[in-house]
Design a protein around this motif. Structure first.
Motif, PDB file in Angstrom:
ATOM      1  N   ARG A 164       0.931  -1.061  -0.062  1.00 12.47           N
ATOM      2  CA  ARG A 164      -0.198  -0.034  -0.058  1.00 12.47           C
ATOM      3  C   ARG A 164       0.759   1.288  -0.044  1.00 12.47           C
ATOM      4  NH1 ARG A 164      -4.451   1.488   4.870  1.00 12.47           N
ATOM      5  NH2 ARG A 164      -5.259   3.412   3.627  1.00 12.47           N
ATOM      6  N   TYR A 165       0.389   2.127  -0.752  1.00  9.67           N
ATOM      7  CA  TYR A 165       0.832   3.739  -0.559  1.00  9.67           C
ATOM      8  C   TYR A 165      -0.088   4.138   0.366  1.00  9.67           C
ATOM      9  CZ  TYR A 165       3.331   3.030  -4.873  1.00  9.67           C
ATOM     10  OH  TYR A 165       4.416   2.712  -5.937  1.00  9.67           O
ATOM     11  N   VAL A 263      -2.150  17.200   3.055  1.00  9.88           N
ATOM     12  CA  VAL A 263      -2.553  17.509   1.448  1.00  9.88           C
ATOM     13  C   VAL A 263      -1.434  18.471   0.942  1.00  9.88           C
ATOM     14  CG1 VAL A 263      -4.900  16.877   1.629  1.00  9.88           C
ATOM     15  CG2 VAL A 263      -4.169  19.246   1.825  1.00  9.88           C
ATOM     16  N   ASP A 264      -1.522  18.849  -0.439  1.00 12.42           N
ATOM     17  CA  ASP A 264      -0.818  19.586  -1.089  1.00 12.42           C
ATOM     18  C   ASP A 264       0.679  19.628  -1.081  1.00 12.42           C
ATOM     19  OD1 ASP A 264      -3.294  20.427  -2.328  1.00 12.42           O
ATOM     20  OD2 ASP A 264      -3.482  21.806  -0.593  1.00 12.42           O
ATOM     21  N   PRO A 265       1.446  18.777  -1.029  1.00 13.82           N
ATOM     22  CA  PRO A 265       1.186  17.311  -1.688  1.00 13.82           C
ATOM     23  C   PRO A 265       0.658  16.261  -0.744  1.00 13.82           C
ATOM     24  CG  PRO A 265       3.271  17.183  -1.429  1.00 13.82           C
ATOM     25  CD  PRO A 265       3.015  18.384  -1.024  1.00 13.82           C
ATOM     26  N   VAL A 266       0.090  15.140  -1.117  1.00 10.76           N
ATOM     27  CA  VAL A 266      -0.334  14.002  -0.403  1.00 10.76           C
ATOM     28  C   VAL A 266       1.026  13.130  -0.166  1.00 10.76           C
ATOM     29  CG1 VAL A 266      -1.739  12.141  -0.115  1.00 10.76           C
ATOM     30  CG2 VAL A 266      -2.418  13.928  -1.114  1.00 10.76           C
ATOM     31  N   PRO A 267       1.689  13.301   1.132  1.00  7.68           N
ATOM     32  CA  PRO A 267       2.690  12.391   1.520  1.00  7.68           C
ATOM     33  C   PRO A 267       2.462  10.918   1.586  1.00  7.68           C
ATOM     34  CG  PRO A 267       2.211  13.582   3.161  1.00  7.68           C
ATOM     35  CD  PRO A 267       1.263  14.000   2.305  1.00  7.68           C
ATOM     36  N   LEU A 268       3.233  10.128   1.115  1.00  8.48           N
ATOM     37  CA  LEU A 268       2.722   8.636   1.097  1.00  8.48           C
ATOM     38  C   LEU A 268       3.890   8.014   1.954  1.00  8.48           C
ATOM     39  CD1 LEU A 268       1.870   8.165  -2.456  1.00  8.48           C
ATOM     40  CD2 LEU A 268       0.280   8.410  -0.797  1.00  8.48           C
ATOM     41  N   SER A 269       3.281   6.884   2.740  1.00  6.04           N
ATOM     42  CA  SER A 269       4.144   6.058   3.554  1.00  6.04           C
ATOM     43  C   SER A 269       3.939   4.604   2.841  1.00  6.04           C
ATOM     44  CB  SER A 269       3.750   5.986   4.921  1.00  6.04           C
ATOM     45  OG  SER A 269       4.428   4.967   5.734  1.00  6.04           O
ATOM     46  N   PRO A 270       5.333   4.268   2.066  1.00  3.90           N
ATOM     47  CA  PRO A 270       4.996   3.119   1.389  1.00  3.90           C
ATOM     48  C   PRO A 270       5.087   1.732   2.111  1.00  3.90           C
ATOM     49  CG  PRO A 270       7.279   4.216   1.104  1.00  3.90           C
ATOM     50  CD  PRO A 270       6.337   4.985   1.982  1.00  3.90           C
ATOM     51  N   ILE A 271       4.250   0.911   2.242  1.00  6.48           N
ATOM     52  CA  ILE A 271       3.808  -0.447   3.167  1.00  6.48           C
ATOM     53  C   ILE A 271       4.142  -1.499   2.241  1.00  6.48           C
ATOM     54  CG2 ILE A 271       2.654  -1.661   4.822  1.00  6.48           C
ATOM     55  CD1 ILE A 271       3.325   1.318   5.708  1.00  6.48           C
ATOM     56  N   SER A 272       5.082  -2.240   2.675  1.00  9.54           N
ATOM     57  CA  SER A 272       5.474  -3.653   2.073  1.00  9.54           C
ATOM     58  C   SER A 272       5.253  -4.623   3.317  1.00  9.54           C
ATOM     59  CB  SER A 272       6.886  -3.673   1.573  1.00  9.54           C
ATOM     60  OG  SER A 272       7.074  -2.985   0.469  1.00  9.54           O
ATOM     61  N   MET A 273       4.997  -5.764   2.547  1.00  6.79           N
ATOM     62  CA  MET A 273       4.983  -7.198   3.610  1.00  6.79           C
ATOM     63  C   MET A 273       6.298  -7.576   3.506  1.00  6.79           C
ATOM     64  SD  MET A 273       2.508 -10.435   3.455  1.00  6.79           S
ATOM     65  CE  MET A 273       3.096 -12.065   3.812  1.00  6.79           C
ATOM     66  N   VAL A 274       6.942  -7.864   4.654  1.00  4.79           N
ATOM     67  CA  VAL A 274       8.419  -8.250   4.751  1.00  4.79           C
ATOM     68  C   VAL A 274       8.549  -9.477   5.587  1.00  4.79           C
ATOM     69  CG1 VAL A 274      10.715  -7.519   5.341  1.00  4.79           C
ATOM     70  CG2 VAL A 274       8.854  -5.796   4.423  1.00  4.79           C
ATOM     71  N   TRP A 275       9.529 -10.352   4.809  1.00  2.00           N
ATOM     72  CA  TRP A 275       9.499 -11.458   5.475  1.00  2.00           C
ATOM     73  C   TRP A 275      11.088 -12.188   5.239  1.00  2.00           C
ATOM     74  CZ3 TRP A 275       6.683 -10.821   1.496  1.00  2.00           C
ATOM     75  CH2 TRP A 275       6.956 -11.907   0.173  1.00  2.00           C
ATOM     76  N   ARG A 276      11.704 -13.024   5.805  1.00  2.93           N
ATOM     77  CA  ARG A 276      12.944 -13.567   5.658  1.00  2.93           C
ATOM     78  C   ARG A 276      13.022 -14.348   4.405  1.00  2.93           C
ATOM     79  NH1 ARG A 276      12.786 -15.733   9.953  1.00  2.93           N
ATOM     80  NH2 ARG A 276      12.420 -18.094   9.252  1.00  2.93           N
ATOM     81  N   ASP A 299      -7.509  -0.832  -4.097  1.00  8.42           N
ATOM     82  CA  ASP A 299      -6.629  -0.086  -4.963  1.00  8.42           C
ATOM     83  C   ASP A 299      -5.522   0.593  -4.217  1.00  8.42           C
ATOM     84  OD1 ASP A 299      -6.253   0.888  -7.634  1.00  8.42           O
ATOM     85  OD2 ASP A 299      -7.269   2.649  -7.502  1.00  8.42           O
ATOM     86  N   TRP A 300      -4.959  -0.048  -3.297  1.00  4.72           N
ATOM     87  CA  TRP A 300      -3.861   0.611  -2.575  1.00  4.72           C
ATOM     88  C   TRP A 300      -2.583   1.018  -3.278  1.00  4.72           C
ATOM     89  CZ3 TRP A 300      -4.313  -3.018   2.357  1.00  4.72           C
ATOM     90  CH2 TRP A 300      -5.265  -2.771   3.202  1.00  4.72           C
ATOM     91  N   LEU A 301      -2.188   0.401  -4.308  1.00  7.92           N
ATOM     92  CA  LEU A 301      -1.088   0.626  -4.898  1.00  7.92           C
ATOM     93  C   LEU A 301      -1.289   1.635  -6.170  1.00  7.92           C
ATOM     94  CD1 LEU A 301       0.470  -2.904  -4.902  1.00  7.92           C
ATOM     95  CD2 LEU A 301       1.288  -0.880  -3.662  1.00  7.92           C
ATOM     96  N   THR A 302      -2.228   2.237  -6.174  1.00  9.04           N
ATOM     97  CA  THR A 302      -2.278   3.308  -7.274  1.00  9.04           C
ATOM     98  C   THR A 302      -2.019   4.656  -6.196  1.00  9.04           C
ATOM     99  OG1 THR A 302      -4.019   2.631  -8.377  1.00  9.04           O
ATOM    100  CG2 THR A 302      -3.883   4.755  -8.736  1.00  9.04           C
TER     101      THR A 302
END
Length: 319
Positions: A164-165, A263-276, A299-302
């Motif tokens: 997700r962004y 907003v202006d701009p909308v800052p995004l926190s990029p979330i990944s699922m992480v594993w060994r 639509d989390w990755l748009t």
């Protein structure tokens, strides 16, 4: 022929051989295409043979690849049979979600509902940097967060899947000058100092993201403060010190404070699922499936138009 080829390399080879497409094979294995290509090259180097003929239009098996395929399938079948024979009760999959709200916890909840036969145990640490160390030490299986904020040597030992962004927000005291706004323009925070977990080594990736976001905008980061453990203690410290807090749009409730999207701009926190890397567990596939399904459904990755994201994060999320 070497006798110590990792089963993971053979699984990568079989997936590409059956899909004849590197992107589809990477999706099937829940791994990045770059990592998959690297594993194929490693196997080819170990065997001293090219296994695939690659052009810009297609991938085909070489004669050596076609010769290896039935052997690889038999080895993997025997490996799976050994796993099944040796397995007793399935151990729980330990999943770090940071909090009982947010992307990671939503994915975990969906996986539990879709695969109730598996035991997925939640833990609540405060950041991916700390969780990554626990994953590599074998004390944790999966976490969620900003993988670009990790040391490259640590990232090399991990697999990740973009989820997700997540839009960022600000948590404000109810009497703050900006609290009445439905959305807070980023530049309106000029002159403010926000808490962004500075001083907590477990959340270094979040503090780094805040520093990149605030650079050149006149927004300060609160001085380093000892790690705050638990929701209750976080609420107490934040209210006592009167901090405004850099947060995500899904965040814990804090009495007498309000959460407002930036907003202006909308800052995004990029979330990944992480594993060994190399982790094999039946519940991991359930978690990966839930993650992919939720990303697609919501639509989390748009990326929103006019959003902000560091280049390094963008490259890792789209690799």
């Amino acid at each position: 022929m070497p006798h110590d080829i990792e089963p993971r390399l053979l699984r990568t080879f079989v997936a590409v051989a059956e899909e004849l497409h590197f992107t589809r094979a990477a999706t099937r294995l829940f791994t990045a295409q770059q990592a998959l290509s690297r594993d194929v090259r490693r196997l080819e180097a170990r065997l001293g043979s090219e296994l695939f003929a690659r052009t810009t239009r297609q991938v085909t098996l070489t004669a050596e690849g076609a010769r290896l395929l039935p052997y690889a399938r038999r080895v993997l079948a025997a490996h799976d049979e050994l796993d099944a024979a040796w397995a007793r009760e399935e151990r729980p999959l330990i999943v770090d979600c940071a909090a009982t709200v947010g992307t990671g916890y939503r994915v975990l909840t969906a996986a539990r509902q879709a695969a109730p036969e598996h035991e997925l145990v939640a833990r609540f640490h405060s950041g991916l940097t700390g969780a990554a160390g626990e994953i590599l030490a074998g004390r944790l299986d999966v976490s969620f967060g900003r993988i670009a904020g990790l040391d490259p040597a640590v990232r090399a030992e991990l697999s990740h899947c973009p989820v997700r962004y997540e839009p960022m927000a600000v948590l404000l005291p109810a009497g703050h000058r900006l609290a009445a706004l439905p959305e807070v323009p980023l530049d309106s925070l000029a002159g403010e100092t926000l808490y962004a977990a500075a001083g907590n080594p477990a959340t270094a990736e979040w503090t780094d993201l805040a520093e990149r976001l605030f650079a050149g905008r006149g927004i300060g980061i609160a001085a380093p403060f000892p790690e705050i453990e638990g929701k209750g203690e976080f609420v107490r410290v934040v209210r006592r010190r009167g901090w405004s807090v850099l947060a995500s749009v899904e965040f814990i409730e804090v009495p007498d404070m309000v959460l407002r999207p930036l907003v202006d701009p909308v800052p995004l926190s990029p979330i990944s699922m992480v594993w060994r890397r190399g982790l094999r567990h039946p519940a991991l596939a359930a978690l990966q499936t839930a993650s992919t399904a939720m990303s697609s459904r919501h639509d989390w990755l748009t990326r929103p138009r006019g959003s902000w994201l560091p280049r390094a994060d963008e490259e890792l999320m789209t690799a």
